[in-house]
Design a protein around this motif. Structure first.
Motif, PDB file in Angstrom:
ATOM      1  N   MET A   1      45.290  29.154  43.848  1.00 41.58           N
ATOM      2  CA  MET A   1      44.721  30.288  43.125  1.00 41.58           C
ATOM      3  C   MET A   1      43.647  30.978  43.974  1.00 41.58           C
ATOM      4  O   MET A   1      43.496  32.189  43.937  1.00 41.58           O
ATOM      5  N   SER A   2      42.944  30.165  44.754  1.00 39.16           N
ATOM      6  CA  SER A   2      41.905  30.725  45.621  1.00 39.16           C
ATOM      7  C   SER A   2      42.536  31.578  46.726  1.00 39.16           C
ATOM      8  O   SER A   2      42.011  32.636  47.092  1.00 39.16           O
ATOM      9  N   ARG A   3      43.692  31.118  47.250  1.00 43.20           N
ATOM     10  CA  ARG A   3      44.405  31.935  48.252  1.00 43.20           C
ATOM     11  C   ARG A   3      44.873  33.249  47.631  1.00 43.20           C
ATOM     12  O   ARG A   3      44.788  34.310  48.255  1.00 43.20           O
ATOM     13  N   LEU A   4      45.322  33.159  46.368  1.00 41.78           N
ATOM     14  CA  LEU A   4      45.763  34.373  45.671  1.00 41.78           C
ATOM     15  C   LEU A   4      44.597  35.354  45.527  1.00 41.78           C
ATOM     16  O   LEU A   4      44.734  36.554  45.805  1.00 41.78           O
ATOM     17  N   VAL A   5      43.442  34.824  45.124  1.00 48.52           N
ATOM     18  CA  VAL A   5      42.265  35.686  44.949  1.00 48.52           C
ATOM     19  C   VAL A   5      41.885  36.357  46.270  1.00 48.52           C
ATOM     20  O   VAL A   5      41.581  37.553  46.295  1.00 48.52           O
ATOM     21  N   SER A   6      41.936  35.613  47.391  1.00 47.88           N
ATOM     22  CA  SER A   6      41.535  36.258  48.648  1.00 47.88           C
ATOM     23  C   SER A   6      42.541  37.332  49.068  1.00 47.88           C
ATOM     24  O   SER A   6      42.190  38.276  49.758  1.00 47.88           O
ATOM     25  N   ARG A   7      43.778  37.205  48.589  1.00 54.00           N
ATOM     26  CA  ARG A   7      44.798  38.197  48.914  1.00 54.00           C
ATOM     27  C   ARG A   7      44.715  39.435  48.019  1.00 54.00           C
ATOM     28  O   ARG A   7      44.903  40.554  48.481  1.00 54.00           O
ATOM     29  N   VAL A   8      44.431  39.242  46.732  1.00 49.14           N
ATOM     30  CA  VAL A   8      44.541  40.372  45.790  1.00 49.14           C
ATOM     31  C   VAL A   8      43.214  40.849  45.192  1.00 49.14           C
ATOM     32  O   VAL A   8      43.163  41.922  44.598  1.00 49.14           O
ATOM     33  N   GLY A   9      42.151  40.043  45.339  1.00 46.83           N
ATOM     34  CA  GLY A   9      40.936  40.323  44.574  1.00 46.83           C
ATOM     35  C   GLY A   9      39.879  41.148  45.289  1.00 46.83           C
ATOM     36  O   GLY A   9      40.012  41.485  46.466  1.00 46.83           O
ATOM     37  N   GLY A  10      38.811  41.455  44.563  1.00 50.17           N
ATOM     38  CA  GLY A  10      37.662  42.166  45.093  1.00 50.17           C
ATOM     39  C   GLY A  10      36.512  41.212  45.374  1.00 50.17           C
ATOM     40  O   GLY A  10      36.652  39.983  45.246  1.00 50.17           O
TER      41      GLY A  10
END
Lengths: 205, 205
Positions: free
Chosen positions: A179-188
């Motif tokens: 989930m942390s990898r997802l956040v670094s890819r899609v998040g602000g």
């Protein structure tokens, strides 16, 4: 002229959209594709070799990005071909009839690179495109960004880590890292800060 | 008077919110809690024994449901106590200052039941509450519902099932089933239809 701010797309974030294109025989296609908001009038997408979307935009540089949260559109366009009832024409291009908003984009550049992830290596095309026209059909428009979901997911796992056995604990820690990898890819920035706080607490458990 | 439709809560869906309460010494507390929209002016929540929220509402039947997507509020209120800077008073109750909207609710009934999930048995309190007043601070308000995210997650796993090894395939199928349980708990009819389509396709893989 409206820009991507009018549909609440923030610079640097990746949004889940449905991209509609057409082939040389004028047959429409819809596919769920992540769109990075690069600037107020510029987007970037990563397209894998062999997809209809890539084939279609190689023969016609205009495509439409549809903003929707309709679960059936996401599911049906991934599982097979979206029924033609869903499409409507805007000038010469197809969009999704019940999208909350859509915009017409035109390719600026295509760059082919090799990408490696946990599944393996693959050829991917980095498409940069300009936003030509934004049409809002149904306010409020809020494009789909997965970062807050990834944070809530991580917090659910985090809350349970103390009460599960060692094996499950490992699975939960692994999920939080995904989930942390997802956040670094899609998040602000705020999403990344929140995720860092979670990771620090997981390490201390 | 405004009802839950004004903040886009739909009957039958479960939303991720931050609930603010205060204890007998007037110290505010914030916790991330799922709120089911039971009717236009009625909500239901499930609270576990031993939580501050439950203790607080047992001594004071009024509480506030905050609608926000702020990742730091979700993370910090789960990982520890939310800093007092985040709170503001409305009459006698605390709400979250930068929430997009909030509403004051009053307990109607508390029913204690035993709940069993994959982790084990636990005592849970089913709280029914009425919505007294809704305050919108920042339009557009869109409460956080996890169903569309669960569908997108499932579709990501689905798309990869064909290209991964048997072991990973099993993990992905398991995840899709978890996401499907989440959708049946928090989603609406269209989400459930979409999820059923996905499950049917997974079975045929």
């Amino acid at each position: 002229m409206k820009d991507l701010k009018s549909i609440r797309m923030e610079k640097g974030l990746l949004y889940e959209t449905i991209i509609t294109t057409k082939n040389e025989d004028n047959i429409p296609n819809a596919a769920p594709i992540g769109v990075i908001c690069k600037d107020t009038l510029e987007i970037v997408l990563y397209l894998y070799e062999g997809t209809h979307t890539l084939q279609n935009i190689k023969s016609n540089p205009h495509f439409i990005v549809n903003i929707t949260k309709d679960p059936l559109i996401f599911a049906n366009s991934t599982l097979g071909d979206l029924s033609t009832d869903y499409f409507e024409k805007c000038n010469d291009n197809y969009y999704i009839k019940n999208a909350d908003a859509f915009f017409i984009a035109t390719i600026n550049s295509i760059k082919e690179v090799e990408k490696e992830d946990n599944i393996g290596k693959s050829r991917v095309n980095i498409i940069r495109a300009n936003v030509d026209e934004i049409i809002i059909k149904n306010e409020p428009v809020e494009p789909l960004n997965r970062a807050i979901f990834a944070i809530v997911e991580s917090l659910v796992y985090f809350s349970r880590i103390e009460i599960v056995n060692e094996e499950t604990k490992k699975i939960y820690s692994k999920r939080i890292k995904e989930m942390s990898r997802l956040v670094s890819r899609v998040g602000g920035i705020e999403h990344k800060k929140a995720m860092n706080n979670i990771l620090k607490h997981v390490e201390n458990k």
